[in-house]
Design an enzyme around this catalytic site. Sequence first.
Site, PDB file in Angstrom:
ATOM      1  N   HIS A 109       7.392   3.794  -5.241  1.00 41.32           N
ATOM      2  CA  HIS A 109       7.151   2.955  -4.294  1.00 41.32           C
ATOM      3  C   HIS A 109       8.791   2.059  -3.915  1.00 41.32           C
ATOM      4  CE1 HIS A 109       6.988  -1.612  -3.384  1.00 41.32           C
ATOM      5  NE2 HIS A 109       6.161  -1.014  -2.510  1.00 41.32           N
ATOM      6  N   ARG A 262      -3.960  -3.696   9.484  1.00 42.31           N
ATOM      7  CA  ARG A 262      -4.612  -2.451   9.675  1.00 42.31           C
ATOM      8  C   ARG A 262      -4.899  -2.059   8.137  1.00 42.31           C
ATOM      9  NH1 ARG A 262      -3.457   3.178  10.434  1.00 42.31           N
ATOM     10  NH2 ARG A 262      -4.818   4.243  11.997  1.00 42.31           N
TER      11      ARG A 262
END
Length: 301
Positions: A109, A262
């Site tokens: 990540h 979103r």
Amino acid sequence: MRAMSDFDRVRDYLTGLQDRICAAIEQADGGARFVEDVWQRAEGGGGRTRILRGGKVFEQAGIGFSDVSGTQLPPSATAARPELAGASWRAVGVSLVFHPHNPYLPTTHANVRHFRAMRDGETVAWWFGGGFDLTPFYPFDEDVQHWHRTARTLCEPYGAERYAAHKRWCDEYFFLKHRNETRGVGGLFFDDLHDDFERDFAYQRAVGDGFLDAYLPLVERRRDTPYGDRERQFQLYRRGRYVEFNLVLDRGTLFGLQSGGRTESILMSLPPLVRWEYGYAPEPDSAEARLAQYLVPRDWL
């Protein structure tokens, strides 16, 4: 011609970073390409989410760019900075999570972001944040050392204490309290960096640019390591910890959902396949049991 604003400079860097990482990962994978999903946010701003699925190396790789704004900060932000309650805001960032097929190649990540809060059109607060971290299932000391050596090297121009401080912050942030273990072997994490814009922006670029230097050598080392169903099942089980962290503890996920972000783009970090097993315990002295030794903060160098 109007001079480019500081915010626009950061935005341009981040869109370019997304492009460069996508190109490098497509080349490393050699079997699939990113599909782009451009979206708009009703309250303000938008972004472009890119997903690579079913490649030769990566089961799923997601990297998103977003530039979003709003008129009210969500509770997850004002809890730490109550003086910003009622301020409008704008945030820009790139975030990625890569889930490889091979259990011997770690999940990873990275995130780099910039935030501004405004009142009456004037900036009242700004900061940089970001970092990168590594989540192996079958760790190799040389991989972990390379990861941290790369992190330390990019930190060196910013003071002798930078690597130690942001490595420690990473260990503390990516910690699953309910499991009493780190999410992986760490890396760098920083937030609320607002001492000097040019220096802080340069550090953000060093972290963003350093990600590929840290990760691509691991891809080349581990992508073709033989594995079987046992390793695959352990990988899927350990991916459950990744889900637990992102849904229970991650501040970025919470901010995104509370601010009306979103959902598909926020949750692209989740693995495509995962499993949980009640009361799982690895066999003593097995390769799977060895992982526990790596899920505690330590000096890897």
